[in-house]
Design a protein around this motif. Structure first.
Motif, PDB file in Angstrom:
ATOM      1  N   SER A  78       2.092  23.863  55.622  1.00 24.84           N
ATOM      2  CA  SER A  78       2.378  22.989  54.480  1.00 24.84           C
ATOM      3  C   SER A  78       1.317  21.907  54.315  1.00 24.84           C
ATOM      4  O   SER A  78       1.016  21.494  53.194  1.00 24.84           O
ATOM      5  N   PHE A  81      -1.599  22.967  52.196  1.00 23.68           N
ATOM      6  CA  PHE A  81      -1.464  22.953  50.737  1.00 23.68           C
ATOM      7  C   PHE A  81      -2.282  21.806  50.131  1.00 23.68           C
ATOM      8  O   PHE A  81      -2.821  21.933  49.028  1.00 23.68           O
ATOM      9  N   ASP A  99       1.543  32.960  41.837  1.00 26.99           N
ATOM     10  CA  ASP A  99       2.917  32.542  42.128  1.00 26.99           C
ATOM     11  C   ASP A  99       3.786  33.761  42.409  1.00 26.99           C
ATOM     12  O   ASP A  99       4.065  34.554  41.505  1.00 26.99           O
ATOM     13  N   ILE A 102       8.670  30.953  46.635  1.00 21.31           N
ATOM     14  CA  ILE A 102       8.866  29.542  46.964  1.00 21.31           C
ATOM     15  C   ILE A 102       7.649  28.935  47.653  1.00 21.31           C
ATOM     16  O   ILE A 102       7.230  27.812  47.338  1.00 21.31           O
ATOM     17  N   TRP A 103       7.036  29.658  48.580  1.00 22.18           N
ATOM     18  CA  TRP A 103       5.916  29.058  49.315  1.00 22.18           C
ATOM     19  C   TRP A 103       4.666  28.958  48.449  1.00 22.18           C
ATOM     20  O   TRP A 103       3.938  27.968  48.511  1.00 22.18           O
ATOM     21  N   SER A 104       4.411  29.946  47.623  1.00 23.56           N
ATOM     22  CA  SER A 104       3.260  29.814  46.726  1.00 23.56           C
ATOM     23  C   SER A 104       3.519  28.711  45.704  1.00 23.56           C
ATOM     24  O   SER A 104       2.593  27.976  45.313  1.00 23.56           O
ATOM     25  N   LYS A 106       5.162  25.946  46.258  1.00 20.39           N
ATOM     26  CA  LYS A 106       4.886  24.683  46.950  1.00 20.39           C
ATOM     27  C   LYS A 106       3.380  24.423  47.023  1.00 20.39           C
ATOM     28  O   LYS A 106       2.916  23.276  46.860  1.00 20.39           O
ATOM     29  N   GLU A 109       2.266  23.293  43.560  1.00 24.28           N
ATOM     30  CA  GLU A 109       2.686  21.915  43.264  1.00 24.28           C
ATOM     31  C   GLU A 109       1.783  20.909  43.976  1.00 24.28           C
ATOM     32  O   GLU A 109       1.366  19.903  43.392  1.00 24.28           O
ATOM     33  N   GLU A 110       1.467  21.169  45.212  1.00 21.59           N
ATOM     34  CA  GLU A 110       0.640  20.222  45.970  1.00 21.59           C
ATOM     35  C   GLU A 110      -0.794  20.209  45.472  1.00 21.59           C
ATOM     36  O   GLU A 110      -1.399  19.141  45.306  1.00 21.59           O
ATOM     37  N   GLU A 152       5.880  36.437  51.204  1.00 17.94           N
ATOM     38  CA  GLU A 152       6.800  35.329  50.944  1.00 17.94           C
ATOM     39  C   GLU A 152       7.973  35.418  51.918  1.00 17.94           C
ATOM     40  O   GLU A 152       8.845  36.282  51.800  1.00 17.94           O
ATOM     41  N   SER A 329      18.196  28.786  49.535  1.00 16.98           N
ATOM     42  CA  SER A 329      17.797  28.887  48.125  1.00 16.98           C
ATOM     43  C   SER A 329      18.126  30.244  47.518  1.00 16.98           C
ATOM     44  O   SER A 329      18.172  30.379  46.299  1.00 16.98           O
TER      45      SER A 329
END
Length: 361
Positions: A78, A81, A99, A102-104, A106, A109-110, A152, A329
């Motif tokens: 993390s 990122f 994308d 969830i991890w991609s 994140k 977003e960062e 993922e 999730s």
């Protein structure tokens, strides 16, 4: 002696029992030195030898070319990122991101905090149950790099192919798939992986980066996050997570003893086929992922009636099958079957699933 149960946790994940036993034997007195490896100076000859051996074993396993640096860093995947754009995305520059879950998301977003991000493709149109083919990607000509997540962990979606990005460096978050089978490192500009799945215990992230990508960090990049600083200091600019590094080295040795990544590919292929076959031939269980995009390492499945989830998990735990609850999730179940999870664990899970279906189907 306490009994070892079957652990399907997504991370921190199962570690090889032989490695844990060796660490236990060496815990108080490492190789007759009269102290634990946890108590050694990271700059001592003894620990430097541990670190160098771990790096060489990883290089051997993955056949890492000489023009790549291997870094053992802190902060987990993390932190990467942010660390990636700080090192590789120029001020005002553009980076392409794919994308697939969830991890991609994140990572996207960062990275957006540090520059312009072009989401060149998204699995959202497939409800994250399939990966868009590269013909549908909208890569940008000026991108500093292309980032994707080959596996993922939460959604159980995995690339069975390596994207072709031409001269644009390809960056991959391989946290939950690295070391599960052979890999052509030369296809990538950079690979990174949190340790707590197939590498070792948590607290460590491994970065494999092509040397020509060093020296590009922004002036504002913190010293501790500069890949060039880490490379020049053999990942010891400050005190590294020495015990996690040592344990990871033991796991690299264990992988070599198993026959390397060709052998792990055969073992892991057999495990995933066993579990997917049980799901696909059942009327109670289902996996929504397109068969060509299914993960080998993280296998989510749902029961036909969500009201059966609690009794299923309770029965699993009674039988020593731990950590099968799906991520909050997405719900349902998830079996993470990393390298250290044996075929016997998968067989025991499949047998329980059949028994449960007979009772509740």
């Amino acid at each position: 002696m306490s009994k070892r149960l079957f652990n399907f946790c997504a991370g921190p994940a199962a570690l090889p029992e032989a490695v844990l036993q060796q660490a236990q034997q060496e815990l108080l007195d490492w190789q007759g030195k009269g102290l634990s490896v946890m108590e050694m100076s990271h700059r001592s000859d003894e620990f430097v030898s541990v670190a160098e051996t771990a790096e060489q074993d990883l290089r051997d396993l993955l056949a890492i070319p000489d023009n790549y640096k291997v870094l053992f860093l802190q902060g987990g995947a993390s932190q990467q990122f942010a660390q990636i754009p700080l090192n590789l995305l120029p001020d005002g520059g553009m980076a392409d991101y794919i994308d697939t879950g969830i991890w991609s998301a994140k990572a996207i977003e960062e990275a957006s905090r540090f520059g312009n991000v072009n989401v060149a493709a998204s699995a959202k149109g497939y409800d994250y149950f399939a990966i868009p083919g590269q013909n549908d990607w909208q890569l940008s000509a000026e991108a500093a790099y292309v980032h994707y997540t080959p596996n993922e962990t939460i959604g159980g979606l995995e690339f069975s192919w390596i994207p072709d990005t031409g001269d644009t460096p390809l960056i991959a978050d391989m946290s939950s798939t690295i070391l599960s089978r052979p890999l052509d490192v030369s296809r990538y500009g950079m690979i990174y992986a949190g340790a707590q799945k197939n590498i070792g215990p948590s607290g460590l992230v491994v970065v494999i980066i092509r040397e020509d990508l060093l020296g590009r960090a922004r002036a504002t990049c913190p010293t501790m996050l500069d890949y060039t600083v880490a490379a020049r200091n053999a990942s010891m600019y400050n005190t590294p997570p020495t015990f996690a590094w040592y344990l990871s080295g033991l796991i690299f040795q264990w992988l070599k003893q198993q026959g390397g990544l060709d052998a792990m590919q055969r073992i892991n292929d057999a495990k995933q086929q066993t579990l997917y076959s049980a799901i696909d031939t059942s009327e109670l269980y289902s996996n929504p992922i397109s068969p060509v995009d299914r993960s080998w390492m993280n296998i989510p499945f749902r029961l036909a009636d969500d009201r059966l989830d609690k009794p299923f998990l309770a029965g699993a735990e009674e039988r020593g099958l731990l950590n099968l609850k799906g991520h909050r999730s997405v719900g349902g179940m998830r079996a993470s079957i990393y390298n250290a999870v044996p075929q016997a664990a998968v067989d025991a899970l499949v047998a329980y699933m059949a028994e449960f279906e007979q009772q509740h189907g």
